[in-house]
Scaffold this motif. Structure first.
Motif, PDB file in Angstrom:
ATOM      1  N   MET A 161      48.933  46.306  28.104  1.00  0.00           N
ATOM      2  CA  MET A 161      47.509  46.385  28.451  1.00  0.00           C
ATOM      3  C   MET A 161      47.101  45.184  29.305  1.00  0.00           C
ATOM      4  N   ARG A 162      47.510  44.009  28.864  1.00  0.00           N
ATOM      5  CA  ARG A 162      47.155  42.790  29.582  1.00  0.00           C
ATOM      6  C   ARG A 162      47.803  42.763  30.972  1.00  0.00           C
ATOM      7  N   THR A 163      49.052  43.259  31.035  1.00  0.00           N
ATOM      8  CA  THR A 163      49.735  43.288  32.328  1.00  0.00           C
ATOM      9  C   THR A 163      49.007  44.202  33.292  1.00  0.00           C
ATOM     10  N   LEU A 164      48.595  45.369  32.785  1.00  0.00           N
ATOM     11  CA  LEU A 164      47.840  46.311  33.602  1.00  0.00           C
ATOM     12  C   LEU A 164      46.549  45.662  34.077  1.00  0.00           C
ATOM     13  N   PHE A 165      45.868  44.992  33.151  1.00  0.00           N
ATOM     14  CA  PHE A 165      44.607  44.332  33.497  1.00  0.00           C
ATOM     15  C   PHE A 165      44.834  43.302  34.603  1.00  0.00           C
ATOM     16  N   ASN A 166      45.871  42.488  34.445  1.00  0.00           N
ATOM     17  CA  ASN A 166      46.159  41.480  35.472  1.00  0.00           C
ATOM     18  C   ASN A 166      46.457  42.120  36.824  1.00  0.00           C
ATOM     19  N   ALA A 167      47.194  43.213  36.806  1.00  0.00           N
ATOM     20  CA  ALA A 167      47.506  43.906  38.059  1.00  0.00           C
ATOM     21  C   ALA A 167      46.219  44.414  38.702  1.00  0.00           C
ATOM     22  N   GLU A 168      45.299  44.918  37.886  1.00  0.00           N
ATOM     23  CA  GLU A 168      44.058  45.458  38.438  1.00  0.00           C
ATOM     24  C   GLU A 168      43.149  44.339  38.966  1.00  0.00           C
ATOM     25  N   MET A 169      43.138  43.209  38.265  1.00  0.00           N
ATOM     26  CA  MET A 169      42.357  42.064  38.756  1.00  0.00           C
ATOM     27  C   MET A 169      42.928  41.592  40.095  1.00  0.00           C
ATOM     28  N   SER A 170      44.229  41.646  40.200  1.00  0.00           N
ATOM     29  CA  SER A 170      44.881  41.217  41.428  1.00  0.00           C
ATOM     30  C   SER A 170      44.546  42.176  42.589  1.00  0.00           C
ATOM     31  N   GLU A 171      44.498  43.479  42.290  1.00  0.00           N
ATOM     32  CA  GLU A 171      44.114  44.449  43.323  1.00  0.00           C
ATOM     33  C   GLU A 171      42.661  44.251  43.762  1.00  0.00           C
ATOM     34  N   LEU A 172      41.813  43.905  42.800  1.00  0.00           N
ATOM     35  CA  LEU A 172      40.412  43.621  43.112  1.00  0.00           C
ATOM     36  C   LEU A 172      40.326  42.446  44.091  1.00  0.00           C
ATOM     37  N   ALA A 173      41.084  41.385  43.779  1.00  0.00           N
ATOM     38  CA  ALA A 173      41.101  40.208  44.667  1.00  0.00           C
ATOM     39  C   ALA A 173      41.615  40.592  46.059  1.00  0.00           C
ATOM     40  N   ASP A 174      42.645  41.448  46.096  1.00  0.00           N
ATOM     41  CA  ASP A 174      43.201  41.887  47.391  1.00  0.00           C
ATOM     42  C   ASP A 174      42.178  42.686  48.207  1.00  0.00           C
ATOM     43  N   ASP A 175      41.404  43.522  47.523  1.00  0.00           N
ATOM     44  CA  ASP A 175      40.370  44.293  48.233  1.00  0.00           C
ATOM     45  C   ASP A 175      39.361  43.352  48.902  1.00  0.00           C
ATOM     46  N   LEU A 176      38.969  42.311  48.179  1.00  0.00           N
ATOM     47  CA  LEU A 176      37.996  41.365  48.755  1.00  0.00           C
ATOM     48  C   LEU A 176      38.601  40.644  49.959  1.00  0.00           C
ATOM     49  N   ILE A 177      39.875  40.281  49.860  1.00  0.00           N
ATOM     50  CA  ILE A 177      40.537  39.620  50.994  1.00  0.00           C
ATOM     51  C   ILE A 177      40.614  40.582  52.189  1.00  0.00           C
ATOM     52  N   ALA A 178      40.926  41.844  51.904  1.00  0.00           N
ATOM     53  CA  ALA A 178      40.974  42.840  52.987  1.00  0.00           C
ATOM     54  C   ALA A 178      39.602  42.972  53.652  1.00  0.00           C
ATOM     55  N   MET A 179      38.536  42.970  52.847  1.00  0.00           N
ATOM     56  CA  MET A 179      37.181  43.039  53.414  1.00  0.00           C
ATOM     57  C   MET A 179      36.905  41.812  54.280  1.00  0.00           C
ATOM     58  N   ALA A 180      37.277  40.627  53.771  1.00  0.00           N
ATOM     59  CA  ALA A 180      37.002  39.392  54.520  1.00  0.00           C
ATOM     60  C   ALA A 180      37.754  39.384  55.846  1.00  0.00           C
ATOM     61  N   ARG A 181      38.984  39.938  55.866  1.00  0.00           N
ATOM     62  CA  ARG A 181      39.736  40.005  57.131  1.00  0.00           C
ATOM     63  C   ARG A 181      39.046  40.940  58.135  1.00  0.00           C
ATOM     64  N   LEU A 182      38.531  42.051  57.628  1.00  0.00           N
ATOM     65  CA  LEU A 182      37.800  42.964  58.520  1.00  0.00           C
ATOM     66  C   LEU A 182      36.554  42.276  59.081  1.00  0.00           C
ATOM     67  N   VAL A 183      35.878  41.503  58.238  1.00  0.00           N
ATOM     68  CA  VAL A 183      34.681  40.778  58.693  1.00  0.00           C
ATOM     69  C   VAL A 183      35.064  39.759  59.767  1.00  0.00           C
TER      70      VAL A 183
END
Lengths: 219, 219
Positions: free
Chosen positions: B1-23
């Protein structure tokens, strides 16, 4: 536990209504201040903005605690997340009213609005005040007719905004560069004010109907 | 469960980085478009904005699901809530870049910037591009020095913004009302762009240090 949760959700709703009432007061007074060159009223709008900032902080904190302590799901969770977005929009609407008041303060004892633009800016003020009053009513009642009225006010604001800019670039216009600068920004502040109200209304429509129309819900 | 959570938090961070690159891409291209009157580049900025809107929606949905399914508390919960705010700011920065590109498209084949203001608007472009690049780096590294650089760029943007307006109202200025209108709005778009970057940097500083400085964190 559930009773406590309901009480806290109700306080969250009350905070948003309190914010919306402050925004309505701010845009009403800021509008009067620019149209009548009332520097004291302008000053009071500027001074009161801190109260909106405090309420936004309180809403944010309440949302985080509600989620952490009550672990809501479904509609309750979406209501809390939407409340965060709505409080950010209300705070921004207060900032825009403050910027309008600052224009009145800067140009005192003159009004920042040249004669050529009094009618269109007065029209924008009326539409923005209606939109703010409807935002209060929408948060109180969640009545979808009120949400529709907010969208209609915003259409009106967009038209007046285009009209204000058109009257700057047509041949008759005689304003000074300073007046043009002030007008460009004032019209923009009113137009953004309407956008934020629409964003709030789309969030509420979504909570009531489950329908999040793509463009407007982003606030 | 914790591993899944960490993976999802990491994907969330990646989405924000992808948005910032587009900006970053959007503000870079929008700046070139207004300075070189490149209508195709302007058009591409406008067309790409939809991607940012989609990513914002994805981030929002991910945040709601993460909270509902994993019931995070403490720093994890605050990170998710901050991500919602950061994605809203990035989406808005994209809109501002789009507005800048729209000015280039509207005035084509001319640039919207009169000769009197080329230097100051070019300076604002540079500061905004740096601020966008630093936002990417901050989201990647959470380096507080980068956060400080974003604040410094914003100070620079504020000074250039004041300078641009001052150059409109001083006696030498010869721009037409249309040019004044365009300049007023362009300078405002760049200035707001910097404000949003500061808001993001304050959120990250808060997550790293626990210190939420009052004014700047509201984005």
């Amino acid at each position: 536990m559930r009773t406590l949760f309901n009480a806290e959700m109700s306080e969250l709703a009350d905070d948003l209504i309190a914010m919306a009432r402050l925004v309505e007061g701010a845009i009403t007074d800021a509008s009067t201040a620019i149209l009548t060159a009332d520097v004291e009223l302008a000053q009071s709008v500027i001074a009161k903005d801190v109260k909106l900032d405090e309420l936004e902080e309180q809403v944010d904190e309440r949302c985080v605690l509600l989620i952490a302590q009550q672990q809501p799901v479904g509609l309750d969770l979406r209501t809390i997340i939407s409340s965060l977005r709505i409080s950010a929009s209300l705070e921004r609407m207060g900032d825009l009213a403050q910027h309008i008041a600052e224009a009145a303060r800067r140009t005192y004892p003159e009004s920042p609005i040249p004669e050529s633009h009094r009618t269109v800016i007065a029209g924008m003020s009326e539409a923005a005040k209606e939109s703010a009053a409807e935002t209060v009513r929408l948060l109180e009642t969640r009545d979808l007719n009120v949400a529709a009225a907010i969208v209609s006010d915003d259409d009106n604001l967009d038209q007046l905004h285009a009209q204000a800019y058109k009257a700057i670039v047509d041949g008759e216009y005689q304003g000074s560069p300073q007046e043009t600068l002030d007008l460009a920004l004032l019209a923009r502040y009113f137009e953004r004010f309407g956008d934020h109200a629409v964003g709030i209304s789309r969030r509420i429509v979504y909570l009531v109907t489950g329908d999040l129309t793509d463009s407007g819900a982003k606030i």
